[in-house]
Write a protein that holds these residues in place. Structure first.
Motif, short mmCIF file in Angstrom:
data_model
loop_
_atom_site.label_atom_id
_atom_site.label_comp_id
_atom_site.label_asym_id
_atom_site.label_seq_id
_atom_site.Cartn_x
_atom_site.Cartn_y
_atom_site.Cartn_z
N ASP A 269 0.79 -1.24 0.00
CA ASP A 269 0.07 0.09 -0.03
C ASP A 269 0.70 1.23 0.19
O ASP A 269 0.60 2.26 -0.73
CB ASP A 269 -1.04 -0.06 1.15
N LYS A 270 1.96 1.36 0.67
CA LYS A 270 2.56 2.53 0.67
C LYS A 270 3.30 2.83 -0.68
O LYS A 270 3.58 4.01 -0.90
CB LYS A 270 3.90 2.26 1.77
N VAL A 271 3.81 1.72 -1.53
CA VAL A 271 4.42 1.98 -2.65
C VAL A 271 3.27 2.42 -3.58
O VAL A 271 3.49 3.46 -4.25
CB VAL A 271 4.59 0.71 -3.21
N ILE A 272 2.02 1.95 -3.72
CA ILE A 272 0.87 2.59 -4.12
C ILE A 272 0.64 3.94 -3.88
O ILE A 272 0.48 4.79 -5.07
CB ILE A 272 -0.47 1.58 -3.90
N THR A 273 0.50 4.31 -2.81
CA THR A 273 0.22 5.43 -2.47
C THR A 273 1.40 6.60 -2.85
O THR A 273 1.06 7.68 -3.11
CB THR A 273 0.16 5.72 -0.66
N ASP B 292 0.63 9.86 -5.38
CA ASP B 292 0.84 11.21 -5.01
C ASP B 292 1.91 11.93 -5.94
O ASP B 292 1.81 12.99 -5.59
CB ASP B 292 1.59 11.13 -3.46
N ARG B 293 2.29 11.00 -6.93
CA ARG B 293 3.40 11.73 -7.61
C ARG B 293 2.59 11.75 -9.10
O ARG B 293 3.40 12.32 -10.19
CB ARG B 293 4.38 10.75 -8.10
N LEU B 294 1.45 11.41 -9.14
CA LEU B 294 0.83 11.75 -10.64
C LEU B 294 -0.30 12.83 -10.40
O LEU B 294 -0.68 13.40 -9.11
CB LEU B 294 -0.25 10.37 -10.61
N PRO B 295 -0.58 13.72 -11.41
CA PRO B 295 -1.51 14.72 -11.44
C PRO B 295 -2.88 13.90 -11.00
O PRO B 295 -3.17 12.89 -11.31
CB PRO B 295 -1.73 15.04 -12.77
N LEU B 296 -3.65 14.84 -10.16
CA LEU B 296 -4.87 14.18 -9.53
C LEU B 296 -5.83 13.41 -10.34
O LEU B 296 -5.97 12.20 -10.26
CB LEU B 296 -5.68 15.37 -8.81
N GLN B 297 -6.01 13.85 -11.56
CA GLN B 297 -6.87 13.35 -12.73
C GLN B 297 -6.37 12.01 -13.14
O GLN B 297 -7.04 11.15 -13.39
CB GLN B 297 -7.32 14.35 -13.67
N ASP B 298 -5.07 12.07 -13.35
CA ASP B 298 -4.45 10.92 -13.82
C ASP B 298 -4.31 9.64 -12.55
O ASP B 298 -4.43 8.68 -12.96
CB ASP B 298 -2.86 10.85 -14.03
N ALA B 299 -4.10 10.11 -11.37
CA ALA B 299 -4.47 9.11 -10.18
C ALA B 299 -5.58 8.46 -10.11
O ALA B 299 -5.88 7.21 -9.94
CB ALA B 299 -3.94 9.83 -9.07
N LYS C 293 -8.02 2.38 -5.67
CA LYS C 293 -6.78 2.48 -4.86
C LYS C 293 -6.77 4.34 -4.95
O LYS C 293 -6.01 4.65 -3.96
CB LYS C 293 -5.54 2.10 -5.72
N TRP C 294 -7.18 5.02 -5.89
CA TRP C 294 -7.05 6.36 -5.52
C TRP C 294 -7.55 7.04 -4.26
O TRP C 294 -7.16 7.92 -4.02
CB TRP C 294 -7.92 7.14 -6.83
N THR C 295 -8.35 6.13 -3.56
CA THR C 295 -8.75 6.72 -2.17
C THR C 295 -7.70 6.58 -1.34
O THR C 295 -7.80 7.10 -0.26
CB THR C 295 -10.02 5.83 -1.71
N MET C 296 -6.43 6.03 -1.62
CA MET C 296 -5.52 6.08 -0.73
C MET C 296 -4.53 7.07 -0.67
O MET C 296 -3.68 7.52 -0.26
CB MET C 296 -4.56 4.92 -0.89
N LEU C 297 -4.92 8.27 -1.89
CA LEU C 297 -3.98 9.51 -1.92
C LEU C 297 -3.99 10.06 -0.64
O LEU C 297 -4.92 10.34 0.26
CB LEU C 297 -4.84 10.42 -2.96
N SER C 298 -2.71 10.73 -0.19
CA SER C 298 -2.22 11.50 0.73
C SER C 298 -2.09 12.83 0.31
O SER C 298 -2.01 13.88 1.31
CB SER C 298 -1.21 10.87 1.70
N GLN C 299 -1.79 13.20 -0.88
CA GLN C 299 -1.68 14.37 -1.22
C GLN C 299 -2.76 15.04 -2.53
O GLN C 299 -2.69 14.31 -3.28
CB GLN C 299 -0.15 14.56 -1.93
N LEU C 300 -3.10 16.05 -2.33
CA LEU C 300 -4.29 16.77 -3.07
C LEU C 300 -3.69 17.99 -3.60
O LEU C 300 -3.44 18.90 -2.98
CB LEU C 300 -5.30 16.90 -2.46
#
Length: 296
Positions: A46-50, A54-61, A74-81
């Motif tokens: 999960d940490k790798v996925i997050t 977090d390094r993708l543009p939000l729409q791509d995530a 998986k996008w619900t694991m985003l920690s940076q918006l």
């Protein structure tokens, strides 16, 4: 291994996975290939996925939900918006209407973990009011926010909610075009490392008194403050951990800044200072000039 190389590999991996998956959906690739792809991406921690998301543009995530069934949410694991004009323009094209408030609120409600970074960066006119922004601040204050940016360049100054001052885990704070009034009895952000504050000078309170309560500050950037007497150099001199200082100075006749000696006295009191930026927008002789001073 170099951290930048690792991040580059992660972004490359997710882009390849997206491309391969889309090609499979378009051309009906062999079932074994689909399963192999699912196995690779489903086995990631999960940490790798997050980290990837977090390094993708939000729409791509969000679009990573096409990778496999296991990645659907998986996008619900985003920690940076990061909500910026690129994101809002993407919404306008795909949604066909202005519903930015609903989209942001929906994002916040669906996220599962802590939200460590939140950026709202708007250069063009958007339909937000103070209540919208302060509602998000309340939500973030309960979800471990560490890095917070509000840069609303097209809006009249907005009044910050007192909920901001309960975000005691903050390490980085950038606020542009606001009315900044900490509540009485506020003792500062104990973990704050960097502060960029460009408030409404006439309506904001004593920013200097606020800054000196953040004892760990290493980066301090202030604009439109000294003009209204909201910060005194003697207050800045108390921030012994400062490494980078940027100030916009206005009135050289002001008793706070009587000569160049005053600036160098300030430098003597900041032993860790590495960079100093001074912006003289209105000089004594009514000439516009910019001065940048660097110290090793």
């Amino acid at each position: 291994m170099n951290i930048y190389f690792i991040n580059l590999c992660l972004q490359l991996l997710i882009n390849i996975c997206l491309h391969v998956r889309i090609m499979e959906l378009d051309h009906g690739a062999h079932k074994a290939a689909r399963l192999a792809l699912q196995d690779v991406i489903s086995s990631m921690p999960d940490k790798v996925i997050t980290n990837i998301l977090d390094r993708l543009p939000l729409q791509d995530a969000v679009r990573t939900d096409v990778l496999s069934k296991n990645w659907r949410f998986k996008w619900t694991m985003l920690s940076q918006l990061v909500f910026d004009d690129n994101f809002f323009e993407y919404l306008s094209k795909t949604e066909g209407k202005e519903n930015h408030l609903r989209i942001i609120s929906r994002f916040l409600l669906h996220l599962k973990g802590a939200i460590t970074k939140f950026v709202l960066y708007i250069e063009k006119m958007r339909k937000f009011d103070d209540d919208d922004i302060n509602h998000w601040i309340l939500f973030l204050s309960k979800n471990g926010i560490e890095d917070l940016t509000f840069k609303l360049l097209d809006k009249t100054p907005f009044k910050l909610s007192t909920h901001l001052f309960s975000c005691l885990q903050l390490k980085h704070l950038k606020i542009y075009n606001c009315i900044f009034n900490p509540p009485p009895g506020f003792h500062g952000f104990p973990n704050l490392l960097s502060l960029e504050l460009y408030p409404n000078a006439e309506k904001s309170s004593d920013v200097g008194e606020f800054a000196i309560k953040c004892h760990l500050l290493e980066i301090l950037k202030l604009r439109y403050i000294l003009k209204a007497g909201r910060v005194k150099l003697v207050e800045i001199a108390k921030l012994k951990n400062l490494k980078i200082l940027a100030l916009s100075l206005y009135d050289l006749d002001n008793k706070m800044i009587t000569s160049s000696d005053t600036i160098f006295e300030l430098l003597d009191s900041l032993p860790k200072l590495q960079e100093l930026y001074l912006n003289f927008q209105v000089c004594k002789v009514r000439l516009r000039c910019v001065v940048e001073v660097y110290f090793s």
